[in-house]
Design a protein around this motif. Structure first.
Motif, PDB file in Angstrom:
ATOM      1  N   SER A 107       0.822  -1.208   0.000  1.00  0.00           N
ATOM      2  CA  SER A 107       0.000   0.000   0.000  1.00  0.00           C
ATOM      3  C   SER A 107       0.860   1.264   0.000  1.00  0.00           C
ATOM      4  CB  SER A 107      -0.979  -0.002   1.172  1.00  0.00           C
ATOM      5  OG  SER A 107      -0.293   0.194   2.381  1.00  0.00           O
ATOM      6  N   ASP A 108       2.098   1.166   0.461  1.00  0.00           N
ATOM      7  CA  ASP A 108       3.034   2.303   0.456  1.00  0.00           C
ATOM      8  C   ASP A 108       3.947   2.312  -0.768  1.00  0.00           C
ATOM      9  OD1 ASP A 108       2.049   3.136   2.891  1.00  0.00           O
ATOM     10  OD2 ASP A 108       3.708   2.304   4.067  1.00  0.00           O
ATOM     11  N   TYR A 109       3.691   1.413  -1.713  1.00  0.00           N
ATOM     12  CA  TYR A 109       4.612   1.229  -2.834  1.00  0.00           C
ATOM     13  C   TYR A 109       4.995   2.547  -3.529  1.00  0.00           C
ATOM     14  CZ  TYR A 109       6.929  -0.324  -7.004  1.00  0.00           C
ATOM     15  OH  TYR A 109       7.869  -0.482  -7.980  1.00  0.00           O
ATOM     16  N   TYR A 110       4.021   3.358  -3.883  1.00  0.00           N
ATOM     17  CA  TYR A 110       4.319   4.545  -4.689  1.00  0.00           C
ATOM     18  C   TYR A 110       5.084   5.602  -3.887  1.00  0.00           C
ATOM     19  CZ  TYR A 110       1.700   2.020  -8.058  1.00  0.00           C
ATOM     20  OH  TYR A 110       1.293   1.022  -8.905  1.00  0.00           O
ATOM     21  N   SER A 111       4.848   5.656  -2.613  1.00  0.00           N
ATOM     22  CA  SER A 111       5.633   6.542  -1.747  1.00  0.00           C
ATOM     23  C   SER A 111       7.092   6.052  -1.684  1.00  0.00           C
ATOM     24  CB  SER A 111       5.013   6.556  -0.349  1.00  0.00           C
ATOM     25  OG  SER A 111       5.862   7.195   0.555  1.00  0.00           O
ATOM     26  N   LEU A 112       7.281   4.742  -1.569  1.00  0.00           N
ATOM     27  CA  LEU A 112       8.633   4.161  -1.540  1.00  0.00           C
ATOM     28  C   LEU A 112       9.326   4.328  -2.890  1.00  0.00           C
ATOM     29  CD1 LEU A 112       7.676   0.983   0.486  1.00  0.00           C
ATOM     30  CD2 LEU A 112       9.107   2.876   1.310  1.00  0.00           C
ATOM     31  N   GLU A 113       8.557   4.199  -3.963  1.00  0.00           N
ATOM     32  CA  GLU A 113       9.099   4.413  -5.306  1.00  0.00           C
ATOM     33  C   GLU A 113       9.595   5.859  -5.433  1.00  0.00           C
ATOM     34  OE1 GLU A 113       7.536   3.370  -9.726  1.00  0.00           O
ATOM     35  OE2 GLU A 113       6.254   4.717  -8.558  1.00  0.00           O
ATOM     36  N   ASN A 114       8.830   6.807  -4.926  1.00  0.00           N
ATOM     37  CA  ASN A 114       9.254   8.213  -4.963  1.00  0.00           C
ATOM     38  C   ASN A 114      10.529   8.426  -4.164  1.00  0.00           C
ATOM     39  OD1 ASN A 114       7.267   9.188  -6.657  1.00  0.00           O
ATOM     40  ND2 ASN A 114       5.848   9.556  -4.969  1.00  0.00           N
ATOM     41  N   GLN A 115      10.652   7.718  -3.064  1.00  0.00           N
ATOM     42  CA  GLN A 115      11.876   7.818  -2.256  1.00  0.00           C
ATOM     43  C   GLN A 115      13.086   7.360  -3.074  1.00  0.00           C
ATOM     44  OE1 GLN A 115      11.654   5.984   1.635  1.00  0.00           O
ATOM     45  NE2 GLN A 115      13.876   5.886   1.785  1.00  0.00           N
ATOM     46  N   TYR A 116      12.912   6.297  -3.855  1.00  0.00           N
ATOM     47  CA  TYR A 116      13.996   5.818  -4.719  1.00  0.00           C
ATOM     48  C   TYR A 116      14.470   6.943  -5.640  1.00  0.00           C
ATOM     49  CZ  TYR A 116      16.340   3.454  -8.566  1.00  0.00           C
ATOM     50  OH  TYR A 116      17.248   3.088  -9.533  1.00  0.00           O
ATOM     51  N   TYR A 117      13.529   7.610  -6.286  1.00  0.00           N
ATOM     52  CA  TYR A 117      13.893   8.677  -7.223  1.00  0.00           C
ATOM     53  C   TYR A 117      14.512   9.881  -6.511  1.00  0.00           C
ATOM     54  CZ  TYR A 117      11.560   6.120 -10.918  1.00  0.00           C
ATOM     55  OH  TYR A 117      11.204   5.156 -11.826  1.00  0.00           O
ATOM     56  N   ARG A 118      14.013  10.192  -5.322  1.00  0.00           N
ATOM     57  CA  ARG A 118      14.574  11.319  -4.560  1.00  0.00           C
ATOM     58  C   ARG A 118      16.024  11.065  -4.155  1.00  0.00           C
ATOM     59  NH1 ARG A 118       9.583  11.122  -2.013  1.00  0.00           N
ATOM     60  NH2 ARG A 118      10.487  10.160  -0.171  1.00  0.00           N
ATOM     61  N   GLU A 119      16.382   9.804  -3.947  1.00  0.00           N
ATOM     62  CA  GLU A 119      17.734   9.471  -3.493  1.00  0.00           C
ATOM     63  C   GLU A 119      18.737   9.297  -4.634  1.00  0.00           C
ATOM     64  OE1 GLU A 119      17.427   6.149  -0.816  1.00  0.00           O
ATOM     65  OE2 GLU A 119      16.234   7.299   0.618  1.00  0.00           O
ATOM     66  N   LEU A 120      18.275   9.368  -5.873  1.00  0.00           N
ATOM     67  CA  LEU A 120      19.204   9.251  -7.000  1.00  0.00           C
ATOM     68  C   LEU A 120      20.171  10.430  -7.000  1.00  0.00           C
ATOM     69  CD1 LEU A 120      16.912   8.191  -9.983  1.00  0.00           C
ATOM     70  CD2 LEU A 120      18.619   6.787  -8.830  1.00  0.00           C
ATOM     71  N   LYS A 121      21.441  10.132  -7.297  1.00  0.00           N
ATOM     72  CA  LYS A 121      22.446  11.191  -7.344  1.00  0.00           C
ATOM     73  C   LYS A 121      22.262  12.093  -8.566  1.00  0.00           C
ATOM     74  CE  LYS A 121      26.170   8.995  -4.707  1.00  0.00           C
ATOM     75  NZ  LYS A 121      25.337   8.726  -3.634  1.00  0.00           N
ATOM     76  N   ASN A 122      21.825  11.509  -9.682  1.00  0.00           N
ATOM     77  CA  ASN A 122      21.646  12.282 -10.898  1.00  0.00           C
ATOM     78  C   ASN A 122      20.369  11.808 -11.605  1.00  0.00           C
ATOM     79  OD1 ASN A 122      21.819  13.639 -13.315  1.00  0.00           O
ATOM     80  ND2 ASN A 122      24.014  13.291 -13.559  1.00  0.00           N
ATOM     81  N   PRO A 123      19.214  12.268 -11.139  1.00  0.00           N
ATOM     82  CA  PRO A 123      17.948  11.791 -11.711  1.00  0.00           C
ATOM     83  C   PRO A 123      17.804  12.056 -13.203  1.00  0.00           C
ATOM     84  CG  PRO A 123      17.556  13.181  -9.786  1.00  0.00           C
ATOM     85  CD  PRO A 123      19.017  13.206 -10.061  1.00  0.00           C
ATOM     86  N   ALA A 124      18.326  13.193 -13.681  1.00  0.00           N
ATOM     87  CA  ALA A 124      18.200  13.507 -15.117  1.00  0.00           C
ATOM     88  C   ALA A 124      18.940  12.469 -15.948  1.00  0.00           C
ATOM     89  CB  ALA A 124      18.731  14.909 -15.392  1.00  0.00           C
ATOM     90  N   ALA A 125      20.129  12.095 -15.520  1.00  0.00           N
ATOM     91  CA  ALA A 125      20.906  11.089 -16.258  1.00  0.00           C
ATOM     92  C   ALA A 125      20.189   9.731 -16.210  1.00  0.00           C
ATOM     93  CB  ALA A 125      22.310  10.966 -15.683  1.00  0.00           C
ATOM     94  N   TYR A 126      19.613   9.419 -15.058  1.00  0.00           N
ATOM     95  CA  TYR A 126      18.878   8.159 -14.926  1.00  0.00           C
ATOM     96  C   TYR A 126      17.705   8.126 -15.899  1.00  0.00           C
ATOM     97  CZ  TYR A 126      15.935   4.518 -12.998  1.00  0.00           C
ATOM     98  OH  TYR A 126      15.160   3.399 -12.848  1.00  0.00           O
ATOM     99  N   MET A 127      16.945   9.208 -15.949  1.00  0.00           N
ATOM    100  CA  MET A 127      15.782   9.247 -16.835  1.00  0.00           C
ATOM    101  C   MET A 127      16.209   9.180 -18.300  1.00  0.00           C
ATOM    102  SD  MET A 127      13.513   8.992 -14.679  1.00  0.00           S
ATOM    103  CE  MET A 127      11.942   9.234 -15.474  1.00  0.00           C
ATOM    104  N   GLU A 128      17.311   9.835 -18.624  1.00  0.00           N
ATOM    105  CA  GLU A 128      17.849   9.804 -19.995  1.00  0.00           C
ATOM    106  C   GLU A 128      18.226   8.361 -20.368  1.00  0.00           C
ATOM    107  OE1 GLU A 128      19.168  11.329 -23.642  1.00  0.00           O
ATOM    108  OE2 GLU A 128      18.202  12.469 -22.049  1.00  0.00           O
ATOM    109  N   PHE A 129      18.896   7.692 -19.443  1.00  0.00           N
ATOM    110  CA  PHE A 129      19.332   6.319 -19.668  1.00  0.00           C
ATOM    111  C   PHE A 129      18.139   5.377 -19.793  1.00  0.00           C
ATOM    112  CE2 PHE A 129      20.463   2.155 -17.838  1.00  0.00           C
ATOM    113  CZ  PHE A 129      21.433   1.777 -18.751  1.00  0.00           C
TER     114      PHE A 129
END
Length: 131
Positions: A107-129
């Motif tokens: 039930s908390d999946y999407y909140s935890l998923e958002n935490q994953y993205y917040r902790e990325l060092k370079n989200p733009a590069a991740y999304m590009e990849f």
């Protein structure tokens, strides 16, 4: 002389712990299997694939360590972005699918998923990849 541990050494040490965990799991020694999975994660939380987190969680549930299992389930998302369906349908977790801990994590999946993205060092590069 001072030697520092390189990231590659951490990957190797973490992988070695996963192999030991898998060995002990195969031997039906859940206590040692869980110990080695937890050590692998402690060494390098990004190294174990989400399967390792989920296998460790299933062992923790089997050992009645539900809090540990819940933490591992959460980390499978926040550290490895385990897909919702993969987590929900993981074979070795099926006996625990109706547990309070499993239901809470799902039930908390999407909140935890958002935490994953917040902790990325370079989200733009991740999304590009990823695209």
């Amino acid at each position: 002389m001072v030697f520092s541990i390189t990231p590659a050494q951490n990957v190797f040490k973490s992988q070695k712990q996963i192999y030991l965990a898998e060995y002990y799991a195969h031997q039906k020694d859940g206590k040692n299997a869980l110990k080695h999975y937890l050590e692998a994660i402690k060494i390098n939380p990004k190294v174990p694939i989400s399967d390792s987190y989920l296998e460790a969680a299933s062992i923790a549930f089997r050992l009645n360590k539900n809090k540990v299992a819940k933490d591992l389930l959460k980390q499978s998302i926040t550290k490895q972005l385990a897909p919702f369906e993969f987590l929900r349908d993981f074979k070795n977790l099926q006996p625990y699918k109706n547990s309070k801990e499993m239901k809470e994590v799902l039930s908390d999946y999407y909140s935890l998923e958002n935490q994953y993205y917040r902790e990325l060092k370079n989200p733009a590069a991740y999304m590009e990849f990823r695209n």
